[in-house]
Design a protein around this motif. Structure first.
Motif, PDB file in Angstrom:
ATOM      1  N   VAL A 119      45.290 -41.940 -23.521  1.00 21.13           N
ATOM      2  CA  VAL A 119      45.513 -41.899 -22.002  1.00 21.13           C
ATOM      3  C   VAL A 119      46.889 -42.902 -21.091  1.00 21.13           C
ATOM      4  O   VAL A 119      47.841 -44.111 -22.211  1.00 21.13           O
ATOM      5  CB  VAL A 119      44.340 -43.671 -21.569  1.00 21.13           C
ATOM      6  N   LYS A 121      49.646 -43.685 -17.863  1.00 19.50           N
ATOM      7  CA  LYS A 121      48.975 -45.003 -16.714  1.00 19.50           C
ATOM      8  C   LYS A 121      50.581 -45.127 -15.884  1.00 19.50           C
ATOM      9  O   LYS A 121      51.231 -45.608 -16.903  1.00 19.50           O
ATOM     10  CB  LYS A 121      48.044 -45.508 -17.014  1.00 19.50           C
ATOM     11  N   ASP A 122      51.249 -44.943 -14.844  1.00 16.18           N
ATOM     12  CA  ASP A 122      51.920 -45.266 -14.261  1.00 16.18           C
ATOM     13  C   ASP A 122      53.204 -45.175 -14.886  1.00 16.18           C
ATOM     14  O   ASP A 122      54.435 -45.944 -15.447  1.00 16.18           O
ATOM     15  CB  ASP A 122      52.213 -46.551 -14.060  1.00 16.18           C
ATOM     16  N   GLN A 131      49.828 -35.003 -11.300  1.00 19.46           N
ATOM     17  CA  GLN A 131      49.156 -36.221 -11.195  1.00 19.46           C
ATOM     18  C   GLN A 131      50.015 -37.150 -10.567  1.00 19.46           C
ATOM     19  O   GLN A 131      51.226 -37.010 -10.749  1.00 19.46           O
ATOM     20  CB  GLN A 131      49.055 -36.438 -12.366  1.00 19.46           C
ATOM     21  N   HIS A 134      51.345 -43.089 -10.562  1.00 20.18           N
ATOM     22  CA  HIS A 134      51.660 -44.734 -10.799  1.00 20.18           C
ATOM     23  C   HIS A 134      49.379 -44.632 -10.103  1.00 20.18           C
ATOM     24  O   HIS A 134      48.745 -44.175  -9.134  1.00 20.18           O
ATOM     25  CB  HIS A 134      51.749 -45.374  -9.954  1.00 20.18           C
ATOM     26  N   ASP A 135      49.419 -45.612 -10.191  1.00 20.89           N
ATOM     27  CA  ASP A 135      47.298 -46.253 -10.044  1.00 20.89           C
ATOM     28  C   ASP A 135      45.893 -45.385 -10.137  1.00 20.89           C
ATOM     29  O   ASP A 135      45.406 -45.206 -10.058  1.00 20.89           O
ATOM     30  CB  ASP A 135      47.881 -46.403  -8.575  1.00 20.89           C
ATOM     31  N   VAL A 136      46.519 -44.337 -11.472  1.00 24.61           N
ATOM     32  CA  VAL A 136      45.218 -42.916 -11.750  1.00 24.61           C
ATOM     33  C   VAL A 136      45.779 -43.065 -13.624  1.00 24.61           C
ATOM     34  O   VAL A 136      46.472 -42.954 -13.653  1.00 24.61           O
ATOM     35  CB  VAL A 136      45.809 -42.151 -11.163  1.00 24.61           C
ATOM     36  N   GLU A 137      45.092 -43.411 -13.922  1.00 28.84           N
ATOM     37  CA  GLU A 137      44.721 -43.348 -15.488  1.00 28.84           C
ATOM     38  C   GLU A 137      44.233 -41.469 -15.685  1.00 28.84           C
ATOM     39  O   GLU A 137      43.572 -40.779 -15.284  1.00 28.84           O
ATOM     40  CB  GLU A 137      43.417 -43.842 -16.130  1.00 28.84           C
ATOM     41  N   VAL A 138      45.345 -40.944 -16.769  1.00 29.59           N
ATOM     42  CA  VAL A 138      44.779 -39.518 -17.164  1.00 29.59           C
ATOM     43  C   VAL A 138      44.979 -39.558 -18.727  1.00 29.59           C
ATOM     44  O   VAL A 138      45.374 -40.217 -19.257  1.00 29.59           O
ATOM     45  CB  VAL A 138      46.354 -38.758 -16.497  1.00 29.59           C
ATOM     46  N   THR A 139      43.062 -39.024 -19.230  1.00 27.23           N
ATOM     47  CA  THR A 139      43.571 -38.585 -20.311  1.00 27.23           C
ATOM     48  C   THR A 139      43.732 -38.013 -21.447  1.00 27.23           C
ATOM     49  O   THR A 139      43.019 -36.572 -20.558  1.00 27.23           O
ATOM     50  CB  THR A 139      42.051 -39.469 -20.566  1.00 27.23           C
TER      51      THR A 139
END
Length: 202
Positions: A119, A121-122, A131, A134-139
């Motif tokens: 994961v 993020k940020d 993407q 910030h403020d979005v999690e990408v796996t």
């Protein structure tokens, strides 16, 4: 060759893949004869130029590619990478125009540590794969390895995250794709940077 593709088309694709391979090999991501690259040459039917098996990827020439079909089988002559079938599967599944497979230490190490996915993020560098920073999690998906390319392809399809143009194969390496060889290169470099960052954090 096929009716729509010429020897010149394959040679031009080979020149592009040779240049890209030399770049990745210079980073230590394609040691020995490991790794493979492909570029889509036709969609109907699916045709790809794939780096030939058993060659040092830092020393490829434009002739060191093989034309394969949608099953990864050689169309004319030559021995493509053993993973050509997975390249074709990725191209068909994602619509990618180019696929990169490299064997990096970070991808193998983190694939073992995070079998459920890695994961992010940020991190500003996420912009490099389209993407928000910030403020979005990408796996980044992680899948179990297999020597059967159909099994591996099924696992990739089931685990694929459309927002992340890559997947880690545990104990093996990294597959990344893009619309063009240049975009696939950029995606590969960005994803590997993210993996290296995560590795240093641990």
């Amino acid at each position: 060759m096929t009716a729509d593709l010429t020897a010149l088309d394959l040679e031009e694709a080979g020149a592009v893949l040779a240049t890209e391979s030399a770049r990745f090999a210079s980073f230590g991501w394609m040691r020995g004869t490991s790794g493979n690259l492909s570029v889509v040459l036709g969609r109907d039917p699916l045709r790809l130029a794939v780096t030939a098996s058993g060659h040092d990827k830092g020393e490829l020439t434009p002739a060191d590619v093989v034309l394969v079909d949608g099953n990864g089988a050689a169309v004319h002559e030559g021995k493509p990478s053993a993973e050509a079938e997975l390249h074709a599967r990725v191209a068909a599944l994602t619509g990618a125009g180019a696929v990169v497979h490299v064997h990096t230490v970070a991808s193998v190490a983190l694939g073992h540590r995070h079998p459920g996915g890695i994961v992010f993020k940020d991190i500003e560098m996420l912009k490099g794969v389209g993407q928000p920073a910030h403020d979005v999690e990408v796996t980044l998906p992680v899948i179990a390895n297999s020597q059967d390319m159909k099994v591996l392809g099924d696992r990739l399809e089931a685990a694929r995250e459309p927002r992340m143009p890559a997947v880690v194969v545990a104990g093996h390496g990294l597959y990344v794709w893009g619309d063009t060889p240049r975009q696939a290169r950029h995606h590969t470099e960005v994803v590997e940077w993210l993996l290296e960052l995560e590795l240093t954090r641990r």
